[in-house]
Scaffold this motif. Structure first.
Motif, PDB file in Angstrom:
ATOM      1  N   GLY A  99       5.393   4.313  -0.273  1.00  0.00           N
ATOM      2  CA  GLY A  99       4.168   3.662  -0.273  1.00  0.00           C
ATOM      3  C   GLY A  99       3.868   2.281   0.357  1.00  0.00           C
ATOM      4  N   GLU A 100       5.447   1.716   0.817  1.00  0.00           N
ATOM      5  CA  GLU A 100       5.214   0.512   1.719  1.00  0.00           C
ATOM      6  C   GLU A 100       5.513   0.635   2.981  1.00  0.00           C
ATOM      7  N   PRO A 101       5.017   1.344   3.827  1.00  0.00           N
ATOM      8  CA  PRO A 101       5.189   1.665   5.197  1.00  0.00           C
ATOM      9  C   PRO A 101       5.782   0.343   6.205  1.00  0.00           C
ATOM     10  N   GLU A 102       5.316  -0.760   5.712  1.00  0.00           N
ATOM     11  CA  GLU A 102       5.516  -1.960   6.514  1.00  0.00           C
ATOM     12  C   GLU A 102       7.011  -2.433   6.174  1.00  0.00           C
ATOM     13  N   ALA A 111       0.891   6.164   8.265  1.00  0.00           N
ATOM     14  CA  ALA A 111      -0.544   5.814   7.981  1.00  0.00           C
ATOM     15  C   ALA A 111      -0.817   6.202   6.813  1.00  0.00           C
ATOM     16  N   THR A 112      -0.072   7.402   6.134  1.00  0.00           N
ATOM     17  CA  THR A 112      -0.596   7.883   5.102  1.00  0.00           C
ATOM     18  C   THR A 112       0.423   7.456   3.692  1.00  0.00           C
ATOM     19  N   GLU A 113       0.985   6.496   3.941  1.00  0.00           N
ATOM     20  CA  GLU A 113       2.185   6.028   3.032  1.00  0.00           C
ATOM     21  C   GLU A 113       1.440   4.949   2.431  1.00  0.00           C
ATOM     22  N   ARG A 114       0.750   5.075   1.062  1.00  0.00           N
ATOM     23  CA  ARG A 114       0.301   3.846   0.551  1.00  0.00           C
ATOM     24  C   ARG A 114       0.292   4.106  -1.105  1.00  0.00           C
ATOM     25  N   ASN A 115       0.399   2.887  -1.621  1.00  0.00           N
ATOM     26  CA  ASN A 115       1.001   2.688  -3.295  1.00  0.00           C
ATOM     27  C   ASN A 115       0.570   4.093  -4.081  1.00  0.00           C
ATOM     28  N   PRO A 116       1.617   4.698  -4.781  1.00  0.00           N
ATOM     29  CA  PRO A 116       1.240   5.735  -5.362  1.00  0.00           C
ATOM     30  C   PRO A 116       0.846   5.194  -6.536  1.00  0.00           C
TER      31      PRO A 116
END
Length: 241
Positions: A99-102, A111-116
Motif C-alpha cells: 500500500g506504500e509504493p513510494e 499505480a494500484t498499490e494504495r493503503n488497505p
C-alpha cells in the motif's frame, strides 16, 4: 523478535503443496510460489509478540508474484528488539511496503498499490489515530506505531490461508490442520478473531475455534454494527498482555 523455525517452514511448505494440489484439482490457477507464503510468515514471526493474547486473522486478499517478492522495501528503520524488519515485498499486513509504493522501488503495480482499509481497524484496536490522507512520512510512522502497539498488547496477525486471495473452506482447513492448530496450541489457545463476517462464518464451518469478528470499515453501516465493533475491541483489549 521471534524467528520462524525450520519446523514451521516445513509445516508451511507441506500445507502450501497440499493447497496447490487441491486448487489444481479445482482448476484454480494461482500465481504465488511457496517463497511468497514463507515471506509472509517471516514478517509475521518478526512481529510476533512475546505473549499472544489474541490471534487476529486477516486474509492476504491480493497475490504477490515471485518477481514482486524480489522488490525491496525501504524499511530498514523499522525494528523490533533491535532487529531490522524483513524487506522483501509481500502483500501482508506486516509488510510496510504493501500500500506504500513510494518505498518499494521497481514495483510493477505501483499505480494500484494504495493503503488497505484494514489499517483503520488496526488503529481502532490499539486506540491510536490513523489517517490514510497523511503525508508519506507521517503515515508510515503512524503505521509502525500501530504495529508496535499490537506487538506490545499481544495481538498477533495471522493469515488463514497460505494462498493469497483464496480462502475457500478446504484451504482454510488445510491451513488449520497443517499449521494453524499447532500454533494455536503452542500459544496457549489465544482468542481468535476474524477480520470480516464472511471469514468468521467460513472458519466456524471448518470447526476452527474463532470467537468473534470485526467488521471491515466499509461494512459499518448501522449503529448496531458500530456497537458490535466497539464490543469486540473491548474484548480483545481485555485479553491484551
Amino acid at each position: 523478535m521471534a524467528v520462524i523455525s525450520q519446523e514451521q517452514i516445513t509445516r508451511v511448505g507441506r500445507a502450501f503443496l497440499q493447497g496447490q494440489l487441491w486448487m489444481e484439482g479445482q482448476q484454480i490457477s494461482h500465481p504465488e510460489s511457496v517463497d511468497v507464503a514463507l515471506a509472509a510468515e517471516s514478517y509475521r514471526y518478526f512481529w510476533r509478540p512475546r505473549q499472544v493474547g489474541t490471534l487476529l486473522l486477516i486474509p492476504r486478499d491480493v497475490a504477490t508474484l515471485p518477481s514482486e517478492l524480489g522488490c525491496k522495501v525501504k524499511s530498514g528503520w523499522v525494528k523490533v528488539d533491535g532487529s531490522q524488519s524483513p524487506n522483501g515485498f509481500v502483500r501482508s499486513a506486516y509488510c510496510l511496503g504493501f500500500g506504500e509504493p513510494e518505498i518499494v522501488p521497481g514495483l510493477p503495480t505501483a499505480a494500484t498499490e494504495r493503503n488497505p482499509a484494514f489499517w483503520h481497524t488496526l488503529a481502532e484496536l490499539v486506540q491510536r489515530p490513523y489517517s490514510a490522507s497523511l503525508d508519506l512520512i507521517p503515515r508510515l510512522e503512524s503505521k509502525v506505531k500501530i504495529l508496535h502497539e499490537l506487538h506490545r498488547l499481544g495481538i498477533w496477525i495471522g493469515h488463514p490461508s497460505f494462498h493469497a486471495g483464496q480462502c475457500n473452506r478446504p484451504l482454510l482447513d488445510l491451513w488449520w490442520k497443517g499449521s494453524g492448530q499447532t500454533s494455536y496450541e503452542e500459544l496457549g489457545r489465544p482468542l481468535i478473531v476474524a477480520y470480516g463476517r464472511g471469514l468468521y462464518d467460513d472458519l466456524t464451518a471448518c470447526d476452527i475455534p474463532v470467537a468473534d469478528y470485526l467488521y471491515h470499515p466499509q461494512g459499518l453501516h448501522t449503529d448496531e454494527h458500530v456497537a458490535h465493533q466497539r464490543r469486540i475491541v473491548e474484548r480483545v483489549l481485555k485479553f491484551s498482555v
